[in-house]
Design a protein around this motif. Structure first.
Motif, short mmCIF file in Angstrom:
data_model
loop_
_atom_site.label_atom_id
_atom_site.label_comp_id
_atom_site.label_asym_id
_atom_site.label_seq_id
_atom_site.Cartn_x
_atom_site.Cartn_y
_atom_site.Cartn_z
N LEU A 1 -132.36 -27.14 39.87
CA LEU A 1 -132.38 -28.32 39.06
C LEU A 1 -133.18 -28.38 37.89
O LEU A 1 -134.22 -27.97 38.75
CB LEU A 1 -132.41 -29.22 40.28
CG LEU A 1 -131.23 -28.84 41.68
CD1 LEU A 1 -131.92 -30.26 42.84
CD2 LEU A 1 -129.76 -28.56 41.08
N GLU B 1 -135.41 -32.32 36.60
CA GLU B 1 -135.09 -33.45 36.90
C GLU B 1 -136.14 -34.13 36.33
O GLU B 1 -136.88 -34.02 35.58
CB GLU B 1 -135.11 -33.93 38.35
CG GLU B 1 -135.48 -35.53 38.38
CD GLU B 1 -135.29 -35.96 39.98
OE1 GLU B 1 -134.52 -37.04 40.15
OE2 GLU B 1 -136.85 -35.99 40.84
N VAL C 1 -131.34 -28.98 46.73
CA VAL C 1 -132.18 -30.20 46.54
C VAL C 1 -133.64 -30.17 47.87
O VAL C 1 -134.79 -31.63 47.63
CB VAL C 1 -130.99 -31.14 47.53
CG1 VAL C 1 -131.22 -32.05 47.56
CG2 VAL C 1 -129.73 -31.28 46.51
N LEU D 1 -130.76 -35.66 34.63
CA LEU D 1 -130.68 -34.95 35.86
C LEU D 1 -129.99 -33.64 35.91
O LEU D 1 -128.58 -33.70 35.53
CB LEU D 1 -130.49 -35.11 37.64
CG LEU D 1 -130.14 -33.96 38.42
CD1 LEU D 1 -131.30 -33.86 39.23
CD2 LEU D 1 -128.95 -34.82 39.64
N VAL E 1 -127.95 -29.51 36.14
CA VAL E 1 -127.98 -28.85 37.29
C VAL E 1 -127.38 -27.30 36.97
O VAL E 1 -126.59 -27.37 35.69
CB VAL E 1 -126.80 -29.31 37.72
CG1 VAL E 1 -126.50 -28.04 39.19
CG2 VAL E 1 -127.00 -30.95 38.58
N SER F 1 -122.45 -40.31 39.19
CA SER F 1 -124.48 -40.21 39.11
C SER F 1 -124.43 -41.33 38.09
O SER F 1 -125.27 -41.27 38.01
CB SER F 1 -124.73 -38.95 38.80
OG SER F 1 -123.31 -38.68 37.46
N PHE G 1 -124.94 -35.97 33.57
CA PHE G 1 -125.82 -36.53 34.77
C PHE G 1 -127.48 -37.72 34.88
O PHE G 1 -127.50 -37.27 34.37
CB PHE G 1 -126.25 -36.22 36.66
CG PHE G 1 -125.25 -35.06 37.39
CD1 PHE G 1 -123.63 -35.56 36.97
CD2 PHE G 1 -125.03 -33.93 37.98
CE1 PHE G 1 -122.79 -35.00 36.88
CE2 PHE G 1 -123.95 -33.41 38.68
CZ PHE G 1 -123.07 -33.51 38.24
N SER H 1 -130.57 -39.84 35.31
CA SER H 1 -131.13 -40.03 36.37
C SER H 1 -130.54 -40.78 37.36
O SER H 1 -130.55 -41.31 37.61
CB SER H 1 -132.77 -39.88 35.80
OG SER H 1 -133.88 -39.49 36.66
N LEU I 1 -131.65 -38.73 46.79
CA LEU I 1 -131.72 -37.74 47.08
C LEU I 1 -129.90 -37.38 47.91
O LEU I 1 -129.81 -35.85 47.71
CB LEU I 1 -132.70 -37.03 47.97
CG LEU I 1 -134.30 -37.13 47.51
CD1 LEU I 1 -134.91 -36.43 48.05
CD2 LEU I 1 -133.53 -35.31 46.03
N ARG J 1 -127.33 -38.53 47.15
CA ARG J 1 -126.54 -38.30 46.42
C ARG J 1 -126.83 -37.20 45.53
O ARG J 1 -125.06 -36.59 45.52
CB ARG J 1 -126.35 -39.97 45.27
CG ARG J 1 -125.31 -40.02 44.34
CD ARG J 1 -125.05 -41.51 43.73
NE ARG J 1 -124.83 -41.92 44.32
CZ ARG J 1 -123.68 -42.86 44.79
NH1 ARG J 1 -123.17 -42.31 43.90
NH2 ARG J 1 -123.01 -43.60 45.71
N ILE J 2 -127.19 -37.02 45.69
CA ILE J 2 -127.29 -35.30 44.42
C ILE J 2 -127.76 -34.23 45.77
O ILE J 2 -126.99 -33.61 44.65
CB ILE J 2 -129.42 -35.41 43.95
CG1 ILE J 2 -129.65 -36.54 43.28
CG2 ILE J 2 -129.62 -34.16 42.87
CD1 ILE J 2 -131.02 -36.15 43.08
N ARG J 3 -127.61 -33.86 46.54
CA ARG J 3 -127.16 -33.11 47.65
C ARG J 3 -125.62 -33.27 47.58
O ARG J 3 -125.25 -31.63 47.59
CB ARG J 3 -127.35 -33.67 48.34
CG ARG J 3 -127.17 -32.41 49.79
CD ARG J 3 -127.54 -32.55 51.76
NE ARG J 3 -129.07 -33.37 51.26
CZ ARG J 3 -130.15 -32.45 51.74
NH1 ARG J 3 -129.88 -31.37 51.68
NH2 ARG J 3 -131.06 -32.80 51.96
#
Length: 327
Positions: free
Chosen positions: A6, A8, A73, A109, A111, A137, A188, A190, A194, A196-198
Protein backbone atom coordinates in the motif's frame (compact mmCIF):
# COMPACT_ATOMS: atom_id res chain seq x y z
CA UNK A 1 -0.52 -16.41 -3.85
CA UNK A 2 -1.32 -12.71 -4.04
CA UNK A 3 0.89 -10.21 -2.22
CA UNK A 4 -0.12 -6.70 -1.17
CA UNK A 5 1.62 -3.35 -0.81
CA UNK A 6 0.00 0.00 0.00
CA UNK A 7 1.06 3.57 -0.76
CA UNK A 8 -0.94 6.30 0.98
CA UNK A 9 -0.73 10.00 0.11
CA UNK A 10 -2.10 12.64 2.50
CA UNK A 11 -2.02 16.39 2.85
CA UNK A 12 -0.46 17.92 5.96
CA UNK A 13 -2.38 21.20 6.24
CA UNK A 14 -1.21 24.15 8.38
CA UNK A 15 -3.96 24.99 8.95
CA UNK A 16 -5.83 24.78 5.60
CA UNK A 17 -3.11 24.20 3.00
CA UNK A 18 0.07 22.10 2.90
CA UNK A 19 3.40 23.89 3.22
CA UNK A 20 7.02 22.98 2.50
CA UNK A 21 7.30 22.19 6.22
CA UNK A 22 5.88 18.80 5.15
CA UNK A 23 9.39 17.97 3.91
CA UNK A 24 10.66 18.65 7.42
CA UNK A 25 8.26 16.04 8.80
CA UNK A 26 9.52 13.53 6.22
CA UNK A 27 13.07 14.39 7.28
CA UNK A 28 12.12 13.43 10.85
CA UNK A 29 10.90 10.04 9.62
CA UNK A 30 14.07 9.55 7.61
CA UNK A 31 16.29 10.29 10.62
CA UNK A 32 14.30 7.91 12.81
CA UNK A 33 14.56 4.97 10.42
CA UNK A 34 16.73 5.64 7.34
CA UNK A 35 16.60 2.10 5.97
CA UNK A 36 12.80 2.04 6.01
CA UNK A 37 11.89 5.60 5.14
CA UNK A 38 14.40 6.28 2.36
CA UNK A 39 12.48 3.91 0.08
CA UNK A 40 8.99 4.00 1.62
CA UNK A 41 8.19 7.69 1.79
CA UNK A 42 7.80 10.33 -0.92
CA UNK A 43 6.94 13.98 -1.46
CA UNK A 44 4.73 15.52 -4.13
CA UNK A 45 4.40 19.04 -5.51
CA UNK A 46 1.82 21.02 -7.43
CA UNK A 47 2.49 21.71 -11.10
CA UNK A 48 1.88 24.48 -13.63
CA UNK A 49 -0.96 26.86 -12.90
CA UNK A 50 -1.72 25.00 -9.66
CA UNK A 51 1.41 26.53 -8.14
CA UNK A 52 -0.79 29.56 -7.49
CA UNK A 53 -2.32 27.60 -4.59
CA UNK A 54 1.10 26.67 -3.20
CA UNK A 55 4.14 24.56 -4.03
CA UNK A 56 3.54 21.64 -1.68
CA UNK A 57 1.12 18.83 -2.35
CA UNK A 58 0.74 15.58 -0.43
CA UNK A 59 3.32 13.32 1.15
CA UNK A 60 3.40 9.54 1.02
CA UNK A 61 4.10 6.61 3.29
CA UNK A 62 4.21 3.05 1.99
CA UNK A 63 4.18 -0.45 3.45
CA UNK A 64 6.44 -3.37 2.74
CA UNK A 65 5.10 -6.26 0.66
CA UNK A 66 2.75 -8.40 2.73
CA UNK A 67 1.22 -11.84 2.15
CA UNK A 68 -2.27 -10.79 3.20
CA UNK A 69 -4.61 -7.83 2.98
CA UNK A 70 -4.86 -7.72 6.78
CA UNK A 71 -1.08 -7.68 7.11
CA UNK A 72 -0.74 -4.76 4.70
CA UNK A 73 -3.47 -2.75 6.43
CA UNK A 74 -2.00 -3.38 9.88
CA UNK A 75 1.36 -2.14 8.66
CA UNK A 76 -0.37 0.94 7.22
CA UNK A 77 -1.82 1.54 10.68
CA UNK A 78 1.72 1.50 12.06
CA UNK A 79 2.97 3.84 9.33
CA UNK A 80 0.14 6.23 10.14
CA UNK A 81 1.14 6.31 13.80
CA UNK A 82 4.70 7.15 12.83
CA UNK A 83 3.61 9.97 10.51
CA UNK A 84 1.18 11.32 13.10
CA UNK A 85 4.01 11.50 15.65
CA UNK A 86 6.27 13.34 13.19
CA UNK A 87 3.80 15.74 11.57
CA UNK A 88 2.89 19.00 13.23
CA UNK A 89 -0.11 19.94 11.07
CA UNK A 90 -3.50 18.46 10.30
CA UNK A 91 -3.22 15.21 8.37
CA UNK A 92 -5.99 15.34 5.77
CA UNK A 93 -6.66 12.13 3.84
CA UNK A 94 -8.66 13.53 0.93
CA UNK A 95 -8.35 13.13 -2.83
CA UNK A 96 -8.44 16.90 -3.48
CA UNK A 97 -8.65 19.75 -1.00
CA UNK A 98 -12.10 21.26 -0.66
CA UNK A 99 -11.43 24.95 -1.14
CA UNK A 100 -9.02 24.99 -4.11
CA UNK A 101 -9.15 24.10 -7.79
CA UNK A 102 -5.84 22.36 -8.49
CA UNK A 103 -6.01 19.13 -10.53
CA UNK A 104 -2.32 18.32 -9.95
CA UNK A 105 -2.60 18.84 -6.18
CA UNK A 106 -4.17 15.49 -5.31
CA UNK A 107 -3.70 12.46 -3.03
CA UNK A 108 -4.43 8.80 -3.63
CA UNK A 109 -4.35 5.41 -1.96
CA UNK A 110 -2.50 3.05 -4.30
CA UNK A 111 -2.58 -0.73 -3.97
CA UNK A 112 0.07 -3.01 -5.48
CA UNK A 113 -0.86 -6.64 -6.09
CA UNK A 114 1.79 -9.23 -6.82
CA UNK A 115 0.25 -12.08 -8.84
CA UNK A 116 3.24 -13.60 -10.65
CA UNK A 117 2.96 -14.23 -14.36
CA UNK A 118 -0.86 -14.15 -14.39
CA UNK A 119 -0.92 -10.34 -14.56
CA UNK A 120 -3.00 -9.81 -17.70
CA UNK A 121 -5.86 -12.09 -16.65
CA UNK A 122 -5.98 -10.69 -13.11
CA UNK A 123 -5.72 -7.14 -14.49
CA UNK A 124 -8.81 -7.72 -16.65
CA UNK A 125 -10.78 -9.19 -13.73
CA UNK A 126 -9.91 -6.22 -11.51
CA UNK A 127 -10.82 -3.78 -14.30
CA UNK A 128 -14.24 -5.47 -14.55
CA UNK A 129 -15.04 -4.75 -10.89
CA UNK A 130 -13.02 -1.55 -10.43
CA UNK A 131 -15.91 0.94 -10.96
CA UNK A 132 -17.66 -0.59 -7.94
CA UNK A 133 -14.51 -0.20 -5.85
CA UNK A 134 -14.11 3.38 -7.09
CA UNK A 135 -17.61 4.17 -5.86
CA UNK A 136 -16.80 2.72 -2.43
CA UNK A 137 -13.58 4.74 -2.10
CA UNK A 138 -14.52 8.08 -3.73
CA UNK A 139 -13.44 10.99 -1.50
CA UNK A 140 -12.89 14.27 -3.32
CA UNK A 141 -16.36 15.80 -3.57
CA UNK A 142 -15.42 19.48 -3.88
CA UNK A 143 -13.50 21.64 -6.32
CA UNK A 144 -13.09 25.32 -5.55
CA UNK A 145 -15.55 24.98 -2.66
CA UNK A 146 -18.33 23.69 -4.94
CA UNK A 147 -19.71 20.14 -5.03
CA UNK A 148 -18.17 18.22 -7.92
CA UNK A 149 -19.64 14.74 -7.78
CA UNK A 150 -17.92 12.18 -5.60
CA UNK A 151 -14.39 12.37 -7.00
CA UNK A 152 -13.10 15.44 -8.77
CA UNK A 153 -9.65 13.79 -8.60
CA UNK A 154 -10.83 11.05 -10.95
CA UNK A 155 -12.92 13.44 -13.02
CA UNK A 156 -10.07 15.82 -13.86
CA UNK A 157 -7.03 15.03 -11.74
CA UNK A 158 -3.44 14.43 -12.76
CA UNK A 159 -1.96 10.93 -13.25
CA UNK A 160 -5.25 9.00 -13.46
CA UNK A 161 -7.83 8.39 -16.15
CA UNK A 162 -10.07 5.80 -17.85
CA UNK A 163 -8.43 2.65 -19.16
CA UNK A 164 -6.97 2.89 -22.66
CA UNK A 165 -6.26 -0.78 -23.42
CA UNK A 166 -2.46 -0.54 -22.95
CA UNK A 167 -2.04 -2.11 -19.54
CA UNK A 168 1.47 -0.68 -19.10
CA UNK A 169 0.67 2.92 -19.97
CA UNK A 170 1.10 5.24 -16.98
CA UNK A 171 -1.53 7.62 -15.62
CA UNK A 172 -4.54 5.32 -15.82
CA UNK A 173 -6.75 4.05 -13.00
CA UNK A 174 -5.15 0.60 -13.27
CA UNK A 175 -1.73 -0.31 -14.67
CA UNK A 176 0.89 -3.02 -14.68
CA UNK A 177 3.98 -1.43 -13.17
CA UNK A 178 7.03 -1.69 -15.41
CA UNK A 179 9.38 -1.24 -12.44
CA UNK A 180 7.76 -3.49 -9.85
CA UNK A 181 5.93 -5.98 -12.14
CA UNK A 182 2.85 -5.60 -9.96
CA UNK A 183 -0.73 -4.69 -10.79
CA UNK A 184 -1.14 -1.15 -9.45
CA UNK A 185 -4.59 0.15 -8.55
CA UNK A 186 -4.31 3.95 -8.80
CA UNK A 187 -8.02 4.81 -8.71
CA UNK A 188 -8.68 5.08 -4.96
CA UNK A 189 -8.90 8.54 -3.40
CA UNK A 190 -7.16 9.03 -0.08
CA UNK A 191 -9.53 8.59 2.89
CA UNK A 192 -9.01 7.96 6.62
CA UNK A 193 -11.22 4.93 7.35
CA UNK A 194 -8.85 1.99 7.86
CA UNK A 195 -11.67 -0.55 8.10
CA UNK A 196 -12.95 0.51 4.69
CA UNK A 197 -9.40 0.22 3.34
CA UNK A 198 -9.24 -3.30 4.77
CA UNK A 199 -12.49 -4.23 3.01
CA UNK A 200 -11.34 -2.81 -0.33
CA UNK A 201 -7.91 -4.46 -0.23
CA UNK A 202 -9.45 -7.79 0.79
CA UNK A 203 -11.92 -7.45 -2.10
CA UNK A 204 -9.01 -6.98 -4.51
CA UNK A 205 -7.48 -10.14 -3.10
CA UNK A 206 -10.71 -12.06 -3.72
CA UNK A 207 -10.90 -10.74 -7.29
CA UNK A 208 -7.28 -11.71 -7.89
CA UNK A 209 -8.16 -15.26 -6.82
CA UNK A 210 -11.09 -15.66 -9.20
CA UNK A 211 -10.93 -18.28 -11.91
CA UNK A 212 -11.74 -17.39 -15.48
CA UNK A 213 -11.34 -14.04 -17.19
CA UNK A 214 -13.78 -11.15 -17.44
CA UNK A 215 -13.77 -9.16 -20.69
CA UNK A 216 -11.83 -5.89 -20.80
CA UNK A 217 -14.60 -3.65 -22.19
CA UNK A 218 -13.26 -0.10 -22.27
CA UNK A 219 -16.58 1.56 -23.15
CA UNK A 220 -18.34 -0.24 -20.30
CA UNK A 221 -15.55 0.73 -17.92
CA UNK A 222 -15.74 4.42 -18.88
CA UNK A 223 -19.53 4.42 -18.52
CA UNK A 224 -19.51 2.81 -15.07
CA UNK A 225 -16.61 5.01 -13.97
CA UNK A 226 -18.64 8.14 -14.77
CA UNK A 227 -21.52 6.78 -12.71
CA UNK A 228 -19.21 5.93 -9.78
CA UNK A 229 -17.66 9.40 -9.52
CA UNK A 230 -20.79 11.44 -10.30
CA UNK A 231 -23.70 12.24 -8.05
CA UNK A 232 -26.18 9.60 -9.20
CA UNK A 233 -26.39 5.86 -8.71
CA UNK A 234 -27.71 3.97 -11.72
CA UNK A 235 -28.91 0.40 -12.05
CA UNK A 236 -25.84 -0.88 -13.90
CA UNK A 237 -23.48 0.32 -11.16
CA UNK A 238 -25.78 -1.03 -8.45
CA UNK A 239 -25.82 -4.43 -10.18
CA UNK A 240 -22.02 -4.47 -10.36
CA UNK A 241 -21.75 -3.68 -6.66
CA UNK A 242 -24.11 -6.54 -5.84
CA UNK A 243 -22.06 -8.87 -8.08
CA UNK A 244 -18.94 -7.83 -6.18
CA UNK A 245 -20.67 -8.41 -2.83
CA UNK A 246 -21.30 -12.02 -3.84
CA UNK A 247 -17.54 -12.68 -3.93
CA UNK A 248 -16.25 -10.22 -1.31
CA UNK A 249 -17.38 -9.26 2.19
CA UNK A 250 -18.61 -5.69 1.78
CA UNK A 251 -21.05 -4.48 4.48
CA UNK A 252 -24.20 -2.84 3.22
CA UNK A 253 -23.59 0.28 5.31
CA UNK A 254 -20.36 0.87 3.36
CA UNK A 255 -22.43 0.87 0.18
CA UNK A 256 -25.12 3.18 1.55
CA UNK A 257 -22.67 5.92 2.64
CA UNK A 258 -19.35 6.47 0.88
CA UNK A 259 -16.54 8.74 2.16
CA UNK A 260 -17.34 11.56 -0.30
CA UNK A 261 -20.93 11.85 0.91
CA UNK A 262 -19.92 11.75 4.58
CA UNK A 263 -17.35 14.51 4.16
CA UNK A 264 -19.63 16.63 1.98
CA UNK A 265 -22.42 16.43 4.54
CA UNK A 266 -20.10 17.38 7.41
CA UNK A 267 -18.53 20.26 5.48
CA UNK A 268 -21.92 21.72 4.60
CA UNK A 269 -22.83 21.70 8.31
CA UNK A 270 -19.55 22.63 9.96
CA UNK A 271 -17.33 24.46 7.45
CA UNK A 272 -13.81 23.98 6.20
CA UNK A 273 -11.65 24.19 9.33
CA UNK A 274 -13.76 21.77 11.36
CA UNK A 275 -13.91 19.35 8.42
CA UNK A 276 -10.11 19.19 8.21
CA UNK A 277 -9.97 18.86 11.99
CA UNK A 278 -12.37 15.89 11.79
CA UNK A 279 -10.38 14.20 9.01
CA UNK A 280 -7.21 14.64 11.07
CA UNK A 281 -8.86 13.02 14.08
CA UNK A 282 -10.08 10.09 11.99
CA UNK A 283 -6.62 9.59 10.51
CA UNK A 284 -4.86 9.74 13.86
CA UNK A 285 -7.49 7.55 15.50
CA UNK A 286 -7.94 10.05 18.31
CA UNK A 287 -10.88 11.94 19.72
CA UNK A 288 -9.03 15.26 19.36
CA UNK A 289 -7.19 16.51 16.30
CA UNK A 290 -3.87 18.26 16.05
CA UNK A 291 -4.12 21.69 17.63
CA UNK A 292 -3.76 24.79 15.50
CA UNK A 293 -0.58 26.63 16.39
CA UNK A 294 1.43 29.57 15.22
CA UNK A 295 4.81 28.39 13.91
CA UNK A 296 7.64 30.66 15.09
CA UNK A 297 9.79 32.00 12.27
CA UNK A 298 12.91 30.16 13.47
CA UNK A 299 11.04 26.82 13.54
CA UNK A 300 9.54 27.44 10.12
CA UNK A 301 13.00 28.10 8.65
CA UNK A 302 14.47 25.06 10.41
CA UNK A 303 11.74 22.71 9.17
CA UNK A 304 11.99 23.96 5.60
CA UNK A 305 15.79 23.74 5.57
CA UNK A 306 15.90 20.31 7.20
CA UNK A 307 13.26 19.09 4.75
CA UNK A 308 15.19 20.22 1.72
CA UNK A 309 18.69 19.30 2.89
CA UNK A 310 17.78 16.33 5.08
CA UNK A 311 15.12 14.72 2.90
CA UNK A 312 14.63 16.07 -0.62
CA UNK A 313 18.31 16.24 -1.64
CA UNK A 314 19.33 12.83 -0.21
CA UNK A 315 16.39 11.14 -1.91
CA UNK A 316 16.84 12.83 -5.28
CA UNK A 317 18.90 9.96 -6.81
CA UNK A 318 16.18 7.44 -5.88
CA UNK A 319 13.45 9.75 -7.18
CA UNK A 320 15.24 10.02 -10.53
CA UNK A 321 15.78 6.25 -10.62
CA UNK A 322 12.06 5.61 -10.12
CA UNK A 323 11.12 8.14 -12.78
CA UNK A 324 13.45 6.54 -15.33
CA UNK A 325 12.27 2.99 -14.57
CA UNK A 326 8.58 3.92 -14.70
CA UNK A 327 8.74 5.99 -17.90
Amino acid sequence: MTTFGLEEEVFVCEPLLPTVRSLGYLARLLRQNPAENYFRTASNFARGRDLRTGLMSGIEVATRIRDSADGAVEELRKRRRELAAAAGGRIVALGHLIQIDAPTNICALQVHLGVGDDRFRVYDNIAYFLPALIYLSAHSPFRGGRRAGRSCRLASGYAVGPLCGDRYRRFQDLIISRRLKTIEVRAFDSFPDLERIRVLVAALGRIAGLSGRRPLDLDRYARLRRAAIGVGFDGELAALIEELRRIAEIPQDMVRTVPADETASFYERAGLSRTYQRLDSLYRGETSAAAERVIPLWEDIRLRASGFLGYYVPRLPYTLYKWIRES
